[in-house]
Write a protein that holds these residues in place. Structure first.
Motif, PDB file in Angstrom:
ATOM      1  N   THR A   1      -9.486  23.796 -16.886  1.00 59.39           N
ATOM      2  CA  THR A   1     -10.402  24.275 -15.415  1.00 59.39           C
ATOM      3  C   THR A   1      -9.288  24.458 -14.068  1.00 59.39           C
ATOM      4  OG1 THR A   1     -10.029  21.873 -14.610  1.00 59.39           O
ATOM      5  CG2 THR A   1     -11.693  21.885 -16.213  1.00 59.39           C
ATOM      6  N   ARG A   2     -10.214  25.231 -13.342  1.00 59.80           N
ATOM      7  CA  ARG A   2      -9.442  25.239 -11.666  1.00 59.80           C
ATOM      8  C   ARG A   2      -8.371  24.148 -11.681  1.00 59.80           C
ATOM      9  NH1 ARG A   2     -13.810  28.565  -7.441  1.00 59.80           N
ATOM     10  NH2 ARG A   2     -14.880  29.856  -9.905  1.00 59.80           N
ATOM     11  N   SER A   3      -9.685  22.717 -11.285  1.00 59.75           N
ATOM     12  CA  SER A   3      -8.284  21.791 -10.916  1.00 59.75           C
ATOM     13  C   SER A   3      -7.206  21.396 -11.931  1.00 59.75           C
ATOM     14  CB  SER A   3      -9.290  20.461 -10.980  1.00 59.75           C
ATOM     15  OG  SER A   3      -8.810  19.330 -10.787  1.00 59.75           O
ATOM     16  N   GLU A   4      -7.209  21.534 -12.893  1.00 61.73           N
ATOM     17  CA  GLU A   4      -6.340  21.482 -13.517  1.00 61.73           C
ATOM     18  C   GLU A   4      -5.140  22.660 -13.172  1.00 61.73           C
ATOM     19  OE1 GLU A   4      -8.212  18.895 -17.952  1.00 61.73           O
ATOM     20  OE2 GLU A   4      -7.606  22.025 -18.130  1.00 61.73           O
ATOM     21  N   ALA A   5      -5.455  24.243 -13.226  1.00 59.65           N
ATOM     22  CA  ALA A   5      -4.279  24.836 -13.329  1.00 59.65           C
ATOM     23  C   ALA A   5      -4.118  25.203 -11.881  1.00 59.65           C
ATOM     24  CB  ALA A   5      -5.153  26.212 -12.994  1.00 59.65           C
ATOM     25  N   SER A   6      -4.975  24.383 -10.833  1.00 61.81           N
ATOM     26  CA  SER A   6      -4.475  23.975  -9.333  1.00 61.81           C
ATOM     27  C   SER A   6      -3.137  22.465  -9.533  1.00 61.81           C
ATOM     28  CB  SER A   6      -5.669  23.653  -8.679  1.00 61.81           C
ATOM     29  OG  SER A   6      -6.474  24.616  -7.897  1.00 61.81           O
ATOM     30  N   SER A   7      -3.355  21.878 -10.351  1.00 63.37           N
ATOM     31  CA  SER A   7      -2.253  20.839 -10.362  1.00 63.37           C
ATOM     32  C   SER A   7      -1.117  21.790 -10.647  1.00 63.37           C
ATOM     33  CB  SER A   7      -2.951  19.698 -11.665  1.00 63.37           C
ATOM     34  OG  SER A   7      -3.974  19.343 -10.498  1.00 63.37           O
ATOM     35  N   ILE A   8      -1.287  22.165 -12.120  1.00 61.12           N
ATOM     36  CA  ILE A   8       0.145  22.549 -12.693  1.00 61.12           C
ATOM     37  C   ILE A   8       0.727  23.661 -11.721  1.00 61.12           C
ATOM     38  CG2 ILE A   8       0.484  24.937 -14.681  1.00 61.12           C
ATOM     39  CD1 ILE A   8      -1.317  24.074 -16.245  1.00 61.12           C
TER      40      ILE A   8
ATOM     41  N   GLU B   1       0.416  23.931  -8.493  1.00 57.34           N
ATOM     42  CA  GLU B   1       1.424  22.489  -7.367  1.00 57.34           C
ATOM     43  C   GLU B   1       2.724  21.255  -7.583  1.00 57.34           C
ATOM     44  OE1 GLU B   1      -1.862  19.799  -6.096  1.00 57.34           O
ATOM     45  OE2 GLU B   1      -2.719  21.976  -4.506  1.00 57.34           O
ATOM     46  N   LYS B   2       2.477  21.376  -9.190  1.00 51.56           N
ATOM     47  CA  LYS B   2       3.518  20.601 -10.029  1.00 51.56           C
ATOM     48  C   LYS B   2       4.929  21.178  -9.903  1.00 51.56           C
ATOM     49  CE  LYS B   2       4.146  17.876 -14.544  1.00 51.56           C
ATOM     50  NZ  LYS B   2       3.789  18.098 -15.261  1.00 51.56           N
TER      51      LYS B   2
ATOM     52  N   VAL C   1       0.565  -1.204   0.331  1.00 52.91           N
ATOM     53  CA  VAL C   1       0.465  -0.115   0.220  1.00 52.91           C
ATOM     54  C   VAL C   1       0.634   0.906  -0.132  1.00 52.91           C
ATOM     55  CG1 VAL C   1      -1.788   1.475   1.569  1.00 52.91           C
ATOM     56  CG2 VAL C   1      -1.910  -0.949   1.524  1.00 52.91           C
ATOM     57  N   ASN C   2       0.604   2.093  -0.857  1.00 53.65           N
ATOM     58  CA  ASN C   2       1.602   3.246  -1.052  1.00 53.65           C
ATOM     59  C   ASN C   2       1.133   4.010   0.511  1.00 53.65           C
ATOM     60  OD1 ASN C   2       3.125   5.383  -2.658  1.00 53.65           O
ATOM     61  ND2 ASN C   2       0.872   6.707  -1.611  1.00 53.65           N
ATOM     62  N   MET C   3       2.941   4.521   0.965  1.00 55.74           N
ATOM     63  CA  MET C   3       2.998   5.463   1.763  1.00 55.74           C
ATOM     64  C   MET C   3       3.895   6.827   1.877  1.00 55.74           C
ATOM     65  SD  MET C   3       2.180   3.745   4.232  1.00 55.74           S
ATOM     66  CE  MET C   3       1.326   1.894   4.659  1.00 55.74           C
ATOM     67  N   THR C   4       3.499   7.041   0.968  1.00 55.91           N
ATOM     68  CA  THR C   4       4.133   8.635  -0.356  1.00 55.91           C
ATOM     69  C   THR C   4       3.090   9.248  -0.398  1.00 55.91           C
ATOM     70  OG1 THR C   4       4.805   7.776  -1.994  1.00 55.91           O
ATOM     71  CG2 THR C   4       6.305   6.958  -0.463  1.00 55.91           C
ATOM     72  N   SER C   5       3.899  10.136  -0.539  1.00 54.69           N
ATOM     73  CA  SER C   5       2.766  11.387  -1.146  1.00 54.69           C
ATOM     74  C   SER C   5       2.809  11.378  -2.308  1.00 54.69           C
ATOM     75  CB  SER C   5       2.692  12.564  -0.864  1.00 54.69           C
ATOM     76  OG  SER C   5       1.975  14.029  -1.752  1.00 54.69           O
ATOM     77  N   ARG C   6       1.919  11.711  -3.536  1.00 53.47           N
ATOM     78  CA  ARG C   6       1.696  11.469  -4.936  1.00 53.47           C
ATOM     79  C   ARG C   6       1.948  13.059  -5.657  1.00 53.47           C
ATOM     80  NH1 ARG C   6       3.594   6.720  -5.533  1.00 53.47           N
ATOM     81  NH2 ARG C   6       1.554   4.653  -5.949  1.00 53.47           N
ATOM     82  N   ARG C   7       2.272  13.256  -4.566  1.00 51.29           N
ATOM     83  CA  ARG C   7       2.229  15.251  -5.510  1.00 51.29           C
ATOM     84  C   ARG C   7       3.215  15.170  -5.704  1.00 51.29           C
ATOM     85  NH1 ARG C   7       2.229  20.632  -1.669  1.00 51.29           N
ATOM     86  NH2 ARG C   7       3.183  22.205  -2.956  1.00 51.29           N
ATOM     87  N   GLU C   8       3.484  15.184  -7.104  1.00 49.63           N
ATOM     88  CA  GLU C   8       4.835  15.348  -7.981  1.00 49.63           C
ATOM     89  C   GLU C   8       5.384  16.585  -8.108  1.00 49.63           C
ATOM     90  OE1 GLU C   8       4.884  13.471 -11.113  1.00 49.63           O
ATOM     91  OE2 GLU C   8       4.396  11.536 -10.386  1.00 49.63           O
TER      92      GLU C   8
END
Length: 661
Positions: A602-609, A611-612, A574-581
């Motif tokens: 979308t706002r979600s896409e912009a947020s991902s960029i 945070e990336k 089971v994954n134990m790390t954050s998937r935020r790259e």
């Protein structure tokens, strides 16, 4: 009553009313029901009428609602959002009619339900929704535009391009949505909302609009505050106009030619309120003609052209047959009274929570008692008082051992609840597994309560880690489990291993840690090992965390059972790390706020960029905000950014900034 005695009582009443007003309007956590509050208010009104020299400008009888909070930007209402004067009898309604006819002898009324929710203002320019706010104290409210946008029954674009329109409505939560929310709160070890009104108010005041959206709120619109480009002369005409524009207006409203017709319709609404999937606490009688309303005017607090009729709470006697004790996910013992069935507020009632030992002892509730029941907020059954004890009855005490596993129970300091001390208690395990596998946690599709009950009953699962060692033959041994269903369930279990760390943290059921806190925790500690090593002070330094939450997390990860569970989950891959790259840190130290609709993403896409590339996305604008990324129909966040001189980016500006860095 003598003047000195009246002065003392008036002061007591004002203090009580101010306290309960704050609990109701500001904290969304009432301690008394509406009827008790109304009676305190009515007593104060009568004393101030008898001793007018004791009435002061700061009296609760001259205030509307509660003050605006500092959580949101304040909005000053151009048209005051007035409160209504309450009547509690048909004779008082006839008194209202006599007062009206002294000024306008020829009058017709509109009668409509009085919804028990949160009053809001919605504003439109050229047919587009641009701002929404709470009533607050009637003059100043809170800007909750982004949260109101999540309500599907609020039209974002009207069916006609009205130059300017402000309407008033009541945001509410349906009974079905309320029960679902309470079930989730109880499952997560949270204190459920007391009634749908407070659930709606609390949901609308969330800082994160996603939380508001998940609560499934609705609205009825019942009044036009301001309009340009349209001339209206009657209230019934305005309701049909609002319906034509796309609003959901007050149902069951009726035009009445006189007060007796109005009273008859009030009775009709009262008889039907048990059928509604939303709460009403009365009916409202309004003068239909707008010109007559203008002649009647308003007092300092109430319009003289409208009156609210408040239904008294329905109370009935029944017998307490037994008390059942259930064990929750966190080990809390909850007593439930089982009664001889009665019909109350339109529904059959046979069960009601008895809360805890303090509640039982305070009311001296015993098995066999004749008790008086009513519905709090017209939805939750509760014992009002004990009428009489059964012969040879004895005081009731919750068991000293857990009814599920037989382990000792304890009452921790500062808590009202009794709690099972056994972490492996089967009752706790059932609820814990339901939470662990739920959609917002590990999202194991097909792992419902019925399947979990069977897995525990066959001793195939004793902890969440056991889920990851299940085999097809074991699943096929369950009732109503076919080969295809077993394969799908195993596939869902395997897929859940790759979830982000935040889902696992939420699924573990750490006390005081909800979805948002789990995401923040996973964002700060990218590996679960770091959480095991973090101090309470380090955890408390996370934005939005406090000492209590940090201490709860630290205590949870200090438990030997937690270390064992995490070890077994890790062994199962089971994954134990954050998937935020984070691709690079070009936006490191920068905080973005998103508002409006962007042209191509979308706002979600912009947020991902963002945070990336090492940036942070916030839900509110402050002096610390680096940029506001604004699209079409940007609301209050854009206005606040302009006032604070925060740089504002279009989507093109954002992409240029991305490439420049």
């Amino acid at each position: 009553m003598q003047r000195e005695e009246a002065e003392k009582r008036i002061q007591e009443l004002r203090e009580q009313i101010n306290y309960h007003s704050r609990k109701y309007y500001v904290e969304d956590a009432p301690e008394i029901d509406d009827y008790e509050y109304d009676m305190l208010y009515r007593e104060l009104e009568n004393l101030e009428r008898e001793f007018p020299d004791l009435r002061t400008l700061d009296s609760p009888t001259r205030k509307v609602g509660g003050p605006a909070l500092n959580t949101f930007q304040k909005v000053t209402h151009e048209v005051v959002m007035e409160s209504l004067h309450d009547s509690f009898s048909e004779e008082e309604m006839r008194d209202f009619d006599r007062r009206v006819r002294e000024t306008v002898p020829d009058v017709t009324y509109v009668v409509e339900p009085k919804f028990d929710g949160l009053s809001v203002s919605l504003e439109y320019r050229d047919g587009k929704f641009f701002r929404g706010s709470t009533r607050g104290d009637g003059t100043v409210g809170e800007d909750v535009t982004e949260n109101l946008r999540t309500i599907r029954t609020i039209p974002k674009t009207l069916k006609e391009p009205v130059p300017y329109l402000e309407v008033r409505g009541e945001v509410y939560m349906s009974h079905q949505s309320f029960w679902q929310l309470c079930a989730r709160q109880e499952l997560n070890g949270e204190k459920p909302f007391k009634n749908p009104r407070n659930a709606a108010a609390g949901s609308l005041r969330q800082k994160d609009p996603k939380i508001t959206a998940s609560r499934v709120l609705d609205i009825f619109v019942f009044n036009i505050q301001q309009v340009s480009g349209e001339t209206l002369s009657r209230h019934d005409e305005s309701l049909e106009y609002l319906r034509r524009l796309g609003f959901t207006v007050s149902p069951f409203y009726q035009v009445c030619q006189n007060i007796e017709e109005a009273i008859a319709h009030i009775r009709k609404i009262g008889e039907r309120r048990g059928e509604f999937d939303y709460s009403i606490d009365g009916a409202v009688v309004k003068v239909n003609d707008f010109a007559q309303r203008a002649l009647l005017g308003s007092t300092a607090k109430f319009p003289k052209w409208a009156e609210a009729f408040k239904y008294p709470p329905e109370e009935k006697e029944t017998t307490l047959l037994s008390i059942e004790v259930n064990v929750g996910r966190t080990g809390v013992l909850t007593p439930t009274g089982v009664f001889e069935p009665i019909t109350l507020a339109g529904t059959t009632v046979s069960r009601a929570t008895l809360h805890n030992q303090d509640f039982i002892s305070e009311k001296d509730i015993r098995v066999g008692d004749k008790v008086c029941l009513r519905k709090a907020g017209e939805i939750i059954p509760e014992i009002v008082r004990v009428i009489s004890h059964a012969e040879n009855s004895e005081p009731y005490f919750l068991p000293k051992i857990c009814p599920s596993c037989g382990s000792p129970v304890v009452r921790e300091e500062g808590e009202a609840a009794l709690r099972c001390t056994n972490a492996d208690c089967p009752a706790q395990l059932t609820r814990h597994l339901i939470h662990f596998t739920s959609r917002d946690a590990m999202d194991i599709d097909g792992m419902g309560p019925a399947v979990i009950d069977q897995l525990i009953g066959k001793e195939l699962v004793r902890s969440p880690a056991d889920l990851y060692h299940l085999t097809e033959p074991q699943l096929l041994s369950l009732e109503r489990m076919g080969k295809k269903s077993a394969q799908n369930l195993l596939s869902a279990i395997e897929h859940s291993k790759g979830n982000d760390l935040s889902r696992l943290l939420y699924g573990l059921g750490i006390p005081h840690v909800g979805q948002k806190a789990a995401k923040l925790l996973a964002g700060r500690f990218l590996d679960i090992k770091e959480i095991f090593e973090a101090s309470t002070e380090t955890i408390a330094s996370i934005e939005g965390f406090g000492e209590i939450m940090a201490q709860s997390i630290r205590e949870f990860f200090d438990l030997p059972a937690t270390g064992e569970l995490i070890g077994r989950l890790s062994d199962a891959n089971v994954n134990m790390t954050s998937r935020r790259e984070v691709q690079d840190t070009r936006f490191a130290g920068k905080t973005f706020v998103l508002t409006g609709t962007l042209p191509t993403m979308t706002r979600s896409e912009a947020s991902s960029i963002i945070e990336k590339f090492g940036g942070k996305v916030s839900g509110s604008v402050s002096k610390k905000t680096s940029y506001v990324l604004a699209g079409e129909e940007a609301g209050s966040k854009l206005e606040k950014a302009q006032k604070l001189n925060v740089p504002i980016l279009s989507e093109d500006d954002f992409l240029k900034l991305l490439n420049e860095n």
